[in-house]
Design an enzyme around this catalytic site. Structure first.
Site, mmCIF file in Angstrom:
data_model
loop_
_atom_site.group_PDB
_atom_site.id
_atom_site.type_symbol
_atom_site.label_atom_id
_atom_site.label_comp_id
_atom_site.label_asym_id
_atom_site.label_seq_id
_atom_site.Cartn_x
_atom_site.Cartn_y
_atom_site.Cartn_z
ATOM 1 N N GLU A 11 -45.883 -5.136 -5.965
ATOM 2 C CA GLU A 11 -45.467 -5.615 -7.290
ATOM 3 C C GLU A 11 -45.783 -7.101 -7.491
ATOM 4 O OE1 GLU A 11 -41.335 -4.439 -7.419
ATOM 5 O OE2 GLU A 11 -41.859 -2.504 -8.279
ATOM 6 N N GLU A 61 -43.680 4.539 -7.595
ATOM 7 C CA GLU A 61 -42.219 4.485 -7.668
ATOM 8 C C GLU A 61 -41.748 5.087 -8.983
ATOM 9 O OE1 GLU A 61 -40.297 0.763 -6.890
ATOM 10 O OE2 GLU A 61 -41.489 0.354 -5.083
#
Length: 729
Positions: free
Chosen positions: A194, A263
C-alpha cells in the site's frame, strides 16, 4: 453479442498480445526457470499451464498458535479456498538486529508446509512493511536507530536492511523447497504494501524507492510472480493489485496483467474506545461477485481468520488485542455463521463457472434500470452469467435468455450455465449461530504492589525531557519520568495546591507526587496525544514528581517512521505558585525503563515465586495480581472476562495474552442494512459498552491443573469480576 472489432481495435489487440508475450518472457527470465510453473496473462494467474480463478484467505501465523494452524487451514479449505495469504512479520523474526527467530508462533516454514499438506497454495507477502494494525507496521524498532535511516524512501541504510531481510526470507523458502516450481505451495510473493498513496506525500525519494523495491524483489528469482498492492505505477513484470471493501472499479496498469484483489475486507479492526465493526455477508458476497463478473480472477479475504494480537504486537496505537475482524473464522477458531457458509456457497458457484470465466471477457447487457447481465461465452459454446441488481431498496424480476429471474435488492445471481441460478448473494440459507461465553472458573487472588517511589540501579539522569521510544526501544510499554522540585516558603502561601500540567505525545500517563497517585489520562485512536491538568499536594522543600508514561502500540501506517514519537515531550509546568509558574521541562529528569515487576519476571512461574505476595489488592493502581486455576474440561476455546478491571496486561503460564483495557466505545451504533455501500463505521456494535471484554487464551497454553494467571493492573479494578469462560456456538 459483442460488436465486431474495428481495425484500430484489432491492431490494439495485436499490440497487447505482443506486449503480453514480452512480459511472459520477462517473467520467465525473472523467475530463474526455463518454463515458469506460475505465470500470468490478462485473464488470470496461470499455474502449470492452466488459468485459474483463485479464492484466497488471510491467516496470519503469529495471530494464532501452531496448534491452531491445521484446523484453521482445513476450515479455509472446507470453505472453498484455494490459497492462504499471510504477511511476513519482520519485527517478530528479527527482534534484535542480526538475531533471527523462527520458532513457535513465528515458525513460518512450519506454517507454509501445513498449507502444502492441506493441498492449498500460499501467497507470501514478504513486505517487509505490513501495516496490518501490527506494532510499528512490522518494522523492528531497532531500524529507527540505524544511523542515517529514513523509512520507505530512496534511502541507503533503509534499503540495505530491507533487502537483507527480503533476501533472507526468499532464501529460506528456496532452501525448504517451498516455491511452486520446487513442488511447494507458494505461487505468488508481494513486496512493499500500500505504498501508492504515500507517493504523493513522500517527496522526491518516493517513486525511485518504489521502483527499486520492485526491481530488487524480481532479482531474488522466486520463480513466481510478484505483486504490489495499491501501487498503480508498479513496473513490469510486477502486478499491481487492489485493496478495499470493493474493487470492481479496478483495472491493472497494463492490459496484459490480471485483475487481482489482494484484500477484500471482511470487516474491520477494533480499537480501544471504538465500536466493534461488522460487515454483512450479503454485501461481502455481492462485492466479490461484482469483482468476478467484471473479469477479476483472484480474490483474497482480509481477514479469513483474524486471530489475536498477542503480547504487545497490536499497533495503531490503541488497536485492541482482539483482531477478530468479523472474519468467517472467528478469533477463537470457530466458524462465524452465516458468513462462512454463505461464502462457501458463493465459492462453489464461482468454481462451477471457472472454465468459462477464464476463457472469455464478459459482454454486458442491460436488463433493467438498475440491472445488468454480465455474460461469459467460451469458444466451445459454454456460457456463464451474472445477473446484477444495484438498487439498494427494491427487488425486481428480470428476463434473461427467455427466462424470468428474481433479484433481491443489492444482489447478484450466478448462472454457471446461463440458465440455472445456483446462488444469489442476498439469499442466505445458512442459519445464524450466536456464540456463547460460559463462565467456568473464578479465582482466588494474591497481589503485589509496584513501588512508585523508588528507582532501581538501572535508572539514569539526563537534562530535559527525552522521547520514550529512544529510551525503551519498545522493550517495555512503560517509562518512568522522575524529577524533583523545590517549593519555597512563599510558594504555598495562597493555601491552594499547585497545578501540574504535562503535555505528552501519548498514549497513557499516570502521575504520582511524593508517592501518592494523582490520577491518569489517556488519548485515543483518533488522537493519541494527551494533556494532564491536576492539582497536586506539595510541601515546603523537595518534592518528587513521578510520571509513568505508557505506550499502547506503535503506529502502523505511514512512511517516515523515524519521525514518530511517544511519551512526555513537554512542556511540564507547575503553576498557581506565589512565585509564578515553574517550567520543569529543561531541568534534570531521571528515567527508568519498565516496571519493577517486569524486571523481576513476575509474569513467570519462577519470577512470581521470588517475591512475597499479599492479599487481594483491590482497586490499587500499579498492582500485580496472580491466581492459579485448573483448565476447563473439554476442548472448547477459552477466554478471560476482564470487563471489571481497568487497564493492563495478562499472562497465562508465562505466555503473554496481551493488553487489556475496559475502554468504552464512543460514537453511534445505528441500524445495519446489508444494502448500500459499506464503510468501516457502518454496522457497529458495543457503542457505550466495552470495546473488548473477552481475551482469548489458547488451549495449548494450558495444562490440566496448576495454571498461573498473572494480571498487571495499571489503574485498579474489581478482581471479583474476573472469570474464565469457554466459548461455544
Amino acid at each position: 453479442m459483442a460488436p465486431a472489432p474495428t481495425p484500430a481495435a484489432a491492431a490494439g489487440r495485436r499490440v497487447a498480445v505482443l506486449a503480453a508475450a514480452l512480459v511472459a518472457a520477462s517473467l520467465a527470465a525473472s523467475v530463474g526457470v526455463a518454463n515458469a510453473a506460475v505465470s500470468y496473462d490478462r485473464r488470470s494467474l496461470v499455474i502449470n499451464g492452466r488459468r485459474r480463478i483463485l479464492l484466497s484467505g488471510s491467516i496470519h501465523y503469529p495471530r494464532s498458535t501452531p496448534e491452531m494452524w491445521p484446523g484453521l487451514i482445513q476450515k479455509a479449505k472446507d470453505g472453498g479456498l484455494d490459497v492462504i495469504q499471510t504477511y511476513v512479520f519482520w519485527n517478530g523474526h528479527e527482534p534484535v538486529q542480526g538475531q533471527y527467530y523462527f520458532s513457535d508462533r513465528y515458525d513460518l516454514v512450519r506454517f507454509v508446509k501445513l498449507v502444502k499438506q492441506a493441498g492449498l497454495y500460499v501467497h507470501l507477502r514478504i513486505g517487509p512493511y505490513v501495516c496490518a494494525e501490527w506494532n510499528f507496521g512490522g518494522f523492528p524498532v531497532w531500524l529507527k536507530y540505524v544511523p542515517g535511516v529514513s523509512f520507505r524512501t530512496d534511502n541507503g541504510p533503509f534499503k540495505a536492511e530491507m533487502q537483507k531481510f527480503v533476501e533472507k526470507i526468499v532464501s529460506m523458502m528456496k532452501s525448504e523447497g517451498l516455491f511452486e516450481w520446487q513442488g511447494g505451495p507458494i505461487i505468488m510473493s508481494q513486496v512493499e504494501n500500500e505504498f501508492g498513496p504515500m507517493e504523493s506525500v513522500g517527496g522526491s525519494g518516493a517513486k525511485p524507492y518504489a521502483n527499486w523495491a520492485a526491481k530488487m524483489a524480481v532479482r531474488t528469482n522466486t520463480g513466481v510472480p510478484w505483486v504490489m498492492c495499491k501501487q498503480d505505477d508498479a513496473p513490469d513484470p510486477v502486478i499491481n493489485t487492489c485493496n478495499g471493501f470493493y474493487c470492481d472499479y479496478f483495472s491493472p496498469n497494463k492490459n496484459y496483467k490480471p485483475s487481482m484483489w489482494t484484500e477484500a475486507w471482511t470487516g474491520w479492526f477494533t480499537s480501544f474506545g471504538g465500536g466493534v465493526p461488522h460487515r454483512p455477508v450479503e454485501d461481502l458476497a455481492f462485492a466479490v461477485a461484482r469483482f468476478i463478473q467484471k473479469g477479476g480472477s483472484f480474490v483474497n479475504y482480509y481477514m479469513y481468520h483474524g486471530g489475536t494480537n498477542f503480547g504487545r504486537t497490536a499497533g495503531g496505537p490503541f488497536i485492541a488485542t482482539s483482531y477478530d475482524y468479523d472474519a468467517p473464522i472467528d478469533e477463537f477458531g470457530l466458524l462465524r455463521q452465516p458468513k462462512w457458509g454463505h461464502l462457501r456457497d458463493l465459492h462453489r458457484a464461482i468454481k462451477q463457472a471457472e472454465p468459462v470465466l477464464v476463457s472469455a471477457d464478459p459482454t454486458i447487457e442491460s436488463i433493467g434500470s438498475y440491472e445488468k447481465a454480465y455474460v461469459f461465452k467460451a469458444k466451445n459454446g459454454a456460457c456463464a452469467a451474472f445477473l446484477s441488481n444495484y438498487h439498494m431498496n427494491t427487488a425486481v424480476k428480470v428476463r434473461f435468455n427467455g427466462q424470468q429471474y428474481n433479484l433481491p435488492a443489492w444482489s447478484i445471481s450466478i448462472l454457471p450455465d446461463c440458465k440455472t441460478a445456483v446462488f444469489n448473494t442476498a439469499t442466505v440459507k445458512e442459519p445464524t449461530l450466536m456464540p456463547k461465553m460460559n463462565p467456568v472458573v473464578r479465582f482466588a487472588w494474591q497481589s503485589y504492589s509496584e513501588d512508585t517511589n523508588s528507582l532501581s540501579d538501572s535508572a539514569f539522569t539526563k537534562d530535559g525531557l527525552v522521547e520514550q521510544l529512544s529510551m525503551t526501544w519498545d522493550k517495555s510499554d512503560y517509562l518512568w519520568y522522575t524529577t524533583y522540585v523545590n517549593i519555597g516558603t512563599n510558594d504555598l502561601r495562597s493555601g491552594q495546591s499547585p497545578q501540574l500540567t504535562v503535555y505528552s505525545a501519548g498514549h497513557s500517563m499516570q502521575v504520582f507526587v511524593n508517592g501518592k497517585s494523582y490520577g491518569s489520562v489517556y488519548g485515543g485512536y483518533d488522537n493519541p496525544k494527551l494533556t494532564y491538568n491536576g492539582r497536586v499536594k506539595m510541601w515546603q522543600g523537595s518534592n518528587k514528581i513521578s510520571i509513568l508514561s505508557s505506550a499502547v502500540g506503535l503506529p502502523n501506517v505511514g512512511n517516515h517512521f523515524e519521525n514518530w514519537n511517544v511519551g512526555v515531550l513537554g512542556p511540564v509546568t507547575l503553576s498557581s505558585l506565589n512565585g509564578g509558574t515553574k517550567d520543569l521541562s529543561h531541568q534534570k529528569w531521571t528515567y527508568q525503563v519498565g516496571l519493577k515487576g517486569e524486571t523481576l519476571g513476575l509474569h513467570t512461574v519462577t519470577g512470581s515465586s521470588a517475591v512475597e505476595w499479599g492479599g487481594p489488592g483491590g482497586y490499587q493502581p500499579l498492582t500485580w495480581h496472580k491466581a492459579f486455576f485448573n483448565a476447563p474440561a473439554g476442548n472448547d476455546p477459552v477466554a478471560l472476562d476482564m470487563g471489571s478491571m481497568g487497564k493492563g496486561q495478562l499472562w497465562v503460564n508465562g505466555h503473554h495474552v496481551g493488553r487489556y483495557w475496559s475502554y468504552k466505545a464512543s460514537g453511534g451504533c445505528g441500524g445495519c442494512s446489508y444494502a448500500g455501500t459499506y464503510h468501516e463505521d457502518k454496522c457497529r456494535s458495543n457503542c457505550g459498552d466495552l470495546s473488548q471484554r473477552w481475551y482469548h487464551v489458547p488451549r495449548s497454553w494450558l495444562k490440566p491443573g496448576g495454571n498461573l494467571l498473572v494480571v498487571l493492573e495499571e489503574y485498579g479494578g474489581d478482581l471479583a469480576g474476573v472469570s474464565l469462560a469457554t466459548r461455544t456456538t
